[in-house]
Every structure is written in C-alpha cells, then in structure tokens.
Scaffold this motif. Structure first.
Motif, PDB file in Angstrom:
ATOM      1  N   HIS A 106     -56.537 -34.756  22.112  1.00  0.00           N
ATOM      2  CA  HIS A 106     -55.861 -34.583  20.827  1.00  0.00           C
ATOM      3  C   HIS A 106     -54.452 -34.067  21.087  1.00  0.00           C
ATOM      4  N   CYS A 107     -53.453 -34.770  20.508  1.00  0.00           N
ATOM      5  CA  CYS A 107     -52.054 -34.464  20.779  1.00  0.00           C
ATOM      6  C   CYS A 107     -51.259 -34.475  19.478  1.00  0.00           C
ATOM      7  N   SER A 108     -50.050 -33.939  19.536  1.00  0.00           N
ATOM      8  CA  SER A 108     -49.180 -33.945  18.361  1.00  0.00           C
ATOM      9  C   SER A 108     -48.672 -35.363  18.095  1.00  0.00           C
ATOM     10  N   ARG A 109     -48.303 -35.621  16.845  1.00  0.00           N
ATOM     11  CA  ARG A 109     -47.751 -36.930  16.476  1.00  0.00           C
ATOM     12  C   ARG A 109     -46.490 -37.244  17.275  1.00  0.00           C
ATOM     13  N   GLU A 110     -45.647 -36.237  17.439  1.00  0.00           N
ATOM     14  CA  GLU A 110     -44.379 -36.439  18.153  1.00  0.00           C
ATOM     15  C   GLU A 110     -44.615 -36.831  19.608  1.00  0.00           C
ATOM     16  N   SER A 111     -45.530 -36.135  20.286  1.00  0.00           N
ATOM     17  CA  SER A 111     -45.786 -36.465  21.693  1.00  0.00           C
ATOM     18  C   SER A 111     -46.414 -37.857  21.820  1.00  0.00           C
ATOM     19  N   LEU A 112     -47.258 -38.240  20.855  1.00  0.00           N
ATOM     20  CA  LEU A 112     -47.846 -39.587  20.882  1.00  0.00           C
ATOM     21  C   LEU A 112     -46.803 -40.654  20.583  1.00  0.00           C
ATOM     22  N   ARG A 113     -45.878 -40.351  19.675  1.00  0.00           N
ATOM     23  CA  ARG A 113     -44.805 -41.304  19.374  1.00  0.00           C
ATOM     24  C   ARG A 113     -43.959 -41.548  20.620  1.00  0.00           C
ATOM     25  N   GLU A 114     -43.591 -40.474  21.330  1.00  0.00           N
ATOM     26  CA  GLU A 114     -42.810 -40.603  22.559  1.00  0.00           C
ATOM     27  C   GLU A 114     -43.576 -41.387  23.625  1.00  0.00           C
ATOM     28  N   LEU A 115     -44.869 -41.109  23.746  1.00  0.00           N
ATOM     29  CA  LEU A 115     -45.693 -41.830  24.717  1.00  0.00           C
ATOM     30  C   LEU A 115     -45.796 -43.308  24.350  1.00  0.00           C
ATOM     31  N   GLY A 116     -45.942 -43.615  23.071  1.00  0.00           N
ATOM     32  CA  GLY A 116     -45.994 -45.008  22.614  1.00  0.00           C
ATOM     33  C   GLY A 116     -44.726 -45.763  22.956  1.00  0.00           C
ATOM     34  N   ILE A 117     -43.584 -45.131  22.755  1.00  0.00           N
ATOM     35  CA  ILE A 117     -42.291 -45.752  23.102  1.00  0.00           C
ATOM     36  C   ILE A 117     -42.220 -45.997  24.608  1.00  0.00           C
ATOM     37  N   GLU A 118     -42.643 -45.003  25.391  1.00  0.00           N
ATOM     38  CA  GLU A 118     -42.648 -45.138  26.862  1.00  0.00           C
ATOM     39  C   GLU A 118     -43.517 -46.316  27.301  1.00  0.00           C
ATOM     40  N   LEU A 119     -44.702 -46.441  26.726  1.00  0.00           N
ATOM     41  CA  LEU A 119     -45.609 -47.533  27.099  1.00  0.00           C
ATOM     42  C   LEU A 119     -45.043 -48.891  26.688  1.00  0.00           C
ATOM     43  N   GLN A 120     -44.419 -48.972  25.520  1.00  0.00           N
ATOM     44  CA  GLN A 120     -43.798 -50.227  25.077  1.00  0.00           C
ATOM     45  C   GLN A 120     -42.654 -50.621  25.998  1.00  0.00           C
ATOM     46  N   ASN A 121     -41.836 -49.649  26.382  1.00  0.00           N
ATOM     47  CA  ASN A 121     -40.715 -49.942  27.283  1.00  0.00           C
ATOM     48  C   ASN A 121     -41.206 -50.425  28.644  1.00  0.00           C
ATOM     49  N   ARG A 122     -42.248 -49.806  29.153  1.00  0.00           N
ATOM     50  CA  ARG A 122     -42.813 -50.241  30.436  1.00  0.00           C
ATOM     51  C   ARG A 122     -43.349 -51.663  30.335  1.00  0.00           C
ATOM     52  N   LYS A 123     -44.015 -51.971  29.222  1.00  0.00           N
ATOM     53  CA  LYS A 123     -44.561 -53.313  29.026  1.00  0.00           C
ATOM     54  C   LYS A 123     -43.432 -54.347  28.963  1.00  0.00           C
ATOM     55  N   LYS A 124     -42.346 -54.006  28.266  1.00  0.00           N
ATOM     56  CA  LYS A 124     -41.187 -54.903  28.187  1.00  0.00           C
ATOM     57  C   LYS A 124     -40.584 -55.127  29.569  1.00  0.00           C
ATOM     58  N   ASN A 125     -40.450 -54.056  30.352  1.00  0.00           N
ATOM     59  CA  ASN A 125     -39.866 -54.176  31.688  1.00  0.00           C
ATOM     60  C   ASN A 125     -40.710 -55.059  32.597  1.00  0.00           C
ATOM     61  N   ILE A 126     -42.032 -54.918  32.507  1.00  0.00           N
ATOM     62  CA  ILE A 126     -42.925 -55.763  33.312  1.00  0.00           C
ATOM     63  C   ILE A 126     -42.764 -57.217  32.908  1.00  0.00           C
ATOM     64  N   LEU A 127     -42.719 -57.483  31.605  1.00  0.00           N
ATOM     65  CA  LEU A 127     -42.551 -58.849  31.115  1.00  0.00           C
ATOM     66  C   LEU A 127     -41.215 -59.435  31.568  1.00  0.00           C
ATOM     67  N   LEU A 128     -40.148 -58.644  31.500  1.00  0.00           N
ATOM     68  CA  LEU A 128     -38.835 -59.120  31.946  1.00  0.00           C
ATOM     69  C   LEU A 128     -38.826 -59.444  33.432  1.00  0.00           C
ATOM     70  N   LYS A 129     -39.478 -58.616  34.251  1.00  0.00           N
ATOM     71  CA  LYS A 129     -39.562 -58.891  35.686  1.00  0.00           C
ATOM     72  C   LYS A 129     -40.319 -60.184  35.943  1.00  0.00           C
ATOM     73  N   GLN A 130     -41.422 -60.389  35.212  1.00  0.00           N
ATOM     74  CA  GLN A 130     -42.194 -61.617  35.378  1.00  0.00           C
ATOM     75  C   GLN A 130     -41.371 -62.835  34.974  1.00  0.00           C
ATOM     76  N   MET A 131     -40.588 -62.710  33.899  1.00  0.00           N
ATOM     77  CA  MET A 131     -39.746 -63.823  33.456  1.00  0.00           C
ATOM     78  C   MET A 131     -38.672 -64.131  34.491  1.00  0.00           C
ATOM     79  N   ARG A 132     -38.055 -63.089  35.054  1.00  0.00           N
ATOM     80  CA  ARG A 132     -37.028 -63.291  36.086  1.00  0.00           C
ATOM     81  C   ARG A 132     -37.606 -64.025  37.289  1.00  0.00           C
ATOM     82  N   ILE A 133     -38.778 -63.602  37.726  1.00  0.00           N
ATOM     83  CA  ILE A 133     -39.420 -64.251  38.871  1.00  0.00           C
ATOM     84  C   ILE A 133     -39.715 -65.708  38.549  1.00  0.00           C
ATOM     85  N   PHE A 134     -40.240 -65.985  37.358  1.00  0.00           N
ATOM     86  CA  PHE A 134     -40.556 -67.350  36.951  1.00  0.00           C
ATOM     87  C   PHE A 134     -39.294 -68.211  36.954  1.00  0.00           C
TER      88      PHE A 134
END
Length: 143
Positions: free
Chosen positions: A101-129
């Motif tokens: 159980h966590c605060s809304r703010e800490s979960l919001r920050e974590l959600g942004i971090e996870l989305q950014n990581r997912k975007k970066n992985i997708l961009l790397k895969q696109m570059r390789i392709f």
C-alpha cells in the motif's frame, strides 16, 4: 548470469545480498525487511536510504531495476504485476503475491517511470528493426 551483490552492514553482521534475489525491501523505522525470491525474509538494522545508496553504487537510477516507492519501500520493477492507483496499491508477482500500500503520489511517479521505460524499450526495438531493414535494403540494392 552475472551476480550483483551489495554488502549491507549493521551492528551485528555483514550480509551480501544478490540483487537478482530481491523482490522488495520494506522499512520499519531503523530496520529493513528484505523479501527474497526463495520466500525468505531477512531483517537487518539499516535505513532504506543506505540500501538505496548501495544499489545506486552499481546502477544509475535511470537504468536501475529498483525504485524507491514512498517512505517505506524499495521495489524490484521486474516483479510488479499490478499498479492500481485508485486503490493505492502495488501487487507483486512473487511466490506469496505481496500487496504493498502506497501513496497516490508515489504510485503516480512509479507509473510514469514504468511508462517511460516501456517507451524506451519500444524505441530501441524500432531502431534495431529499422537498422536491420536498412542494411538488408542496401545489400539488395548493391546486387
């Protein structure tokens, strides 16, 4: 796989922790409880700040798989199963299906971090392709 150990020291013992085995750590005042993939829990006298500093000696915070979540937790991002901001909780995919159980703010920050990581992985895969596709096209046009 290369083992990455951090050394944690309290008044009574020195403990080598393999970061691959850590699901999450939870603060309880001056104590930190470490929850491991083998289902065991270790508790030592050390602050989460000191644990995070030790992890950051090995990894840049931008590429580390560990994230400080609020005042009480350090979470291994590889074990996050559900991030529910409405219910203010994180469900981890471990052997006991832990819920944090966590605060809304800490979960919001974590959600942004996870989305950014997912975007970066997708961009790397696109570059390789596109690099592979461009190389293949160049080879075909040379013939």
């Amino acid at each position: 796989m290369k083992k990455t150990f951090i050394q944690l020291i309290d008044d009574h013992k020195i403990w080598n922790l393999d970061l691959e085995d850590l699901i999450y750590a939870k603060s309880d005042r001056n104590y930190t409880h470490f929850y491991l993939v083998n289902g065991k829990t270790k508790t030592i006298v050390i602050s989460l700040n000191k644990v995070m500093a030790e992890i950051n000696r090995f990894f840049s915070p931008t590429v580390s798989n560990f994230k400080r979540v609020g005042r009480f937790y350090i979470v291994n991002l590889a074990y996050i199963d559900i991030l529910d901001q409405a219910k203010q909780l994180i469900v981890l995919k471990d052997f006991s299906t832990s819920t944090l159980h966590c605060s809304r703010e800490s979960l919001r920050e974590l959600g942004i971090e996870l989305q950014n990581r997912k975007k970066n992985i997708l961009l790397k895969q696109m570059r390789i392709f596109y690099e592979i596709t461009a190389d293949s096209f160049d080879e075909l046009s040379d013939k």
